[in-house]
Design an enzyme around this catalytic site. Structure first.
Site, short mmCIF file in Angstrom:
data_model
loop_
_atom_site.label_atom_id
_atom_site.label_comp_id
_atom_site.label_asym_id
_atom_site.label_seq_id
_atom_site.Cartn_x
_atom_site.Cartn_y
_atom_site.Cartn_z
N ARG A 32 7.54 3.26 5.76
CA ARG A 32 6.47 2.16 6.19
C ARG A 32 6.74 2.94 7.87
O ARG A 32 7.46 2.82 8.24
CB ARG A 32 6.41 1.07 5.88
CG ARG A 32 6.14 0.81 5.20
CD ARG A 32 5.84 -1.12 4.17
NE ARG A 32 5.45 -1.44 6.01
CZ ARG A 32 6.33 -3.20 5.60
NH1 ARG A 32 6.13 -3.76 4.63
NH2 ARG A 32 6.18 -4.24 6.55
N LYS A 62 11.41 -10.33 -0.34
CA LYS A 62 10.60 -10.74 -0.43
C LYS A 62 9.23 -10.87 -1.29
O LYS A 62 8.67 -11.12 -2.61
CB LYS A 62 9.39 -12.29 1.28
CG LYS A 62 10.53 -12.33 2.06
CD LYS A 62 9.86 -12.75 2.82
CE LYS A 62 9.18 -11.94 3.89
NZ LYS A 62 9.58 -10.67 4.61
N ARG A 113 14.10 2.10 2.58
CA ARG A 113 12.95 1.72 1.41
C ARG A 113 11.63 2.24 1.53
O ARG A 113 11.77 3.28 2.61
CB ARG A 113 11.97 0.41 1.77
CG ARG A 113 11.12 0.21 1.49
CD ARG A 113 9.86 -1.42 1.53
NE ARG A 113 9.78 -1.26 2.92
CZ ARG A 113 9.86 -2.79 3.56
NH1 ARG A 113 9.78 -3.98 2.67
NH2 ARG A 113 9.34 -2.97 4.95
N ARG A 125 11.48 -6.34 14.73
CA ARG A 125 11.05 -7.28 13.99
C ARG A 125 11.97 -8.22 13.73
O ARG A 125 11.80 -9.46 13.66
CB ARG A 125 10.97 -6.72 12.52
CG ARG A 125 9.55 -6.13 12.58
CD ARG A 125 9.09 -4.50 11.52
NE ARG A 125 9.14 -4.78 10.42
CZ ARG A 125 9.71 -4.45 9.34
NH1 ARG A 125 10.00 -3.14 8.83
NH2 ARG A 125 9.27 -4.94 8.09
P1 AP5 Z 1 10.91 -5.79 0.66
O1 AP5 Z 1 11.72 -6.49 -1.25
O2 AP5 Z 1 10.24 -5.09 0.07
O3 AP5 Z 1 11.19 -6.89 1.39
P2 AP5 Z 1 10.15 -8.20 2.10
O4 AP5 Z 1 11.26 -9.64 2.92
O5 AP5 Z 1 9.09 -8.24 1.53
O6 AP5 Z 1 10.23 -7.37 3.23
P3 AP5 Z 1 8.53 -6.76 4.58
O7 AP5 Z 1 9.31 -4.99 6.04
O8 AP5 Z 1 8.21 -6.50 3.73
O9 AP5 Z 1 8.66 -7.91 5.06
P4 AP5 Z 1 8.54 -8.13 6.53
O10 AP5 Z 1 7.81 -9.85 6.24
O11 AP5 Z 1 8.40 -7.79 7.63
O12 AP5 Z 1 6.59 -7.66 6.51
P5 AP5 Z 1 5.11 -7.59 6.05
O13 AP5 Z 1 4.52 -6.41 5.34
O14 AP5 Z 1 5.13 -8.97 5.77
O15 AP5 Z 1 12.70 -5.38 0.48
C1 AP5 Z 1 13.40 -4.53 1.26
C2 AP5 Z 1 13.77 -3.40 0.94
O16 AP5 Z 1 15.09 -3.73 0.77
C3 AP5 Z 1 12.91 -2.33 -0.78
O17 AP5 Z 1 13.50 -1.67 -0.69
C4 AP5 Z 1 13.96 -3.40 -1.83
O18 AP5 Z 1 14.18 -2.34 -2.97
C5 AP5 Z 1 15.26 -3.49 -1.43
N1 AP5 Z 1 15.91 -4.92 -1.54
C6 AP5 Z 1 14.85 -6.11 -2.45
N2 AP5 Z 1 15.76 -6.89 -2.85
C7 AP5 Z 1 17.29 -6.44 -3.08
C8 AP5 Z 1 18.62 -6.74 -3.62
N3 AP5 Z 1 18.07 -7.85 -3.52
N4 AP5 Z 1 19.80 -5.33 -3.28
C9 AP5 Z 1 19.09 -4.42 -2.44
N5 AP5 Z 1 18.28 -3.87 -2.13
C10 AP5 Z 1 16.82 -4.85 -2.32
O19 AP5 Z 1 4.71 -7.65 7.54
C11 AP5 Z 1 3.77 -6.50 7.91
C12 AP5 Z 1 4.35 -6.75 9.84
O20 AP5 Z 1 2.79 -7.47 9.67
C13 AP5 Z 1 5.01 -7.27 10.87
O21 AP5 Z 1 5.36 -6.87 11.25
C14 AP5 Z 1 3.12 -8.16 11.18
O22 AP5 Z 1 2.93 -7.35 12.08
C15 AP5 Z 1 2.67 -8.19 10.50
N6 AP5 Z 1 2.36 -9.92 9.22
C16 AP5 Z 1 2.49 -9.97 8.12
N7 AP5 Z 1 2.47 -10.99 8.63
C17 AP5 Z 1 1.73 -11.79 9.13
C18 AP5 Z 1 1.84 -13.22 9.95
N8 AP5 Z 1 1.85 -14.07 8.74
N9 AP5 Z 1 1.48 -13.32 10.88
C19 AP5 Z 1 1.58 -12.14 12.17
N10 AP5 Z 1 1.93 -10.98 11.11
C20 AP5 Z 1 1.85 -10.77 10.71
#
Ligand code: AP5
Length: 213
Positions: A159, A16, A126, A170
């Protein structure tokens, strides 16, 4: 001009954040990542940031009231008036309803489908820049110099929630609380589901197609 309000939906590690960054350049609208907003609040040591930390470190969702407040504040900022890409929000039905209650009209929701085994590899490899937040991967998108960001030369780190135990928590949280949003937005005719398990470029193209770009 109508504002372009998009949602990228998908499990942790689906890509994402990576793909939202590409859309920012293409569409000229900001990426609004609740994960980034919460990490910034933690870093700043605000009360909200401290409260969120416990939930984030455990791989659980931060309480809706806190996240909704944070998002509302961000949506009022000048740069979000012509649209935005929501990354990581909404994450459950209550959060999606909060958008509807505020009459926020979402144009399209793109969900990325990626098998768990791939998600685990992506998350555990990552590395993120401590200074500018750019995201890399040990195997799939390595930095030119180990431990240093390609963009600003800042230090990269893993992270805390990208360690094995938290990753599985997660993924479970996603299945129980966020996955129901696929039906929620499908029913409203807004959902475009794509395979997120291709190369960076394949996924980028699939998203462009889903958005008629
Ligand atoms: P990346 O693009 O970073 O993936 P992502 O989908 O953004 O994953 P996140 O881990 O950031 O999402 P998340 O939703 O768990 O965490 P968030 O920070 O929102 O890609 C991941 C890796 O893969 C990278 O190294 C990239 O280079 C690689 N990659 C990407 N595409 C690729 C491809 N096509 N091929 C190969 N490699 C690839 O949330 C963290 C925490 O915050 C949550 O757990 C929760 O506690 C809290 N939180 C956040 N939002 C909320 C909410 N709305 N409500 C309640 N709690 C929340």
């Amino acid at each position: 001009m109508e504002a372009t309000r998009l949602i990228l939906l998908g499990p942790p590690g689906a890509g994402k954040g990576t793909q939202a960054a590409t859309l920012v350049t293409r569409l000229g609208i900001p990426q609004i990542s609740t994960g980034d907003l919460l990490r910034a609040a933690r870093k700043a040591g605000t009360r909200l940031g401290k409260e969120a930390q416990l939930f984030m470190d455990a791989g659980r969702l931060v309480p809706d009231a806190l996240v909704i407040m944070l998002v509302e504040e961000r949506l009022n900022v000048e740069d979000a008036q012509d649209g935005y890409i929501l990354d990581g929000f909404p994450r459950n039905v209550a959060q999606a309803e909060a958008l509807e209650t505020r009459s926020i009209k979402i144009e399209r929701v793109v969900s990325l489908d990626v098998p768990d085994s791939v998600l685990v590899k992506r998350l555990s490899g990552r590395r993120v820049c401590r200074s500018c937040g750019a995201s890399f991967h040990m195997d799939y998108r390595p930095t030119k110099t180990a431990g240093k960001c390609d963009i600003c030369a800042g230090d990269t780190y893993q992270r805390a929630d990208d360690h094995a135990g938290v990753i599985s928590e997660r993924l479970q949280t996603y299945k129980a609380q966020t996955q129901p949003l696929i039906d929620y937005y499908s029913t409203r005719g807004l959902l475009r589901a794509i395979q997120g398990n291709g190369s960076f470029e394949d996924v980028r193209q699939a998203i462009n197609q889903a958005l008629d770009l």
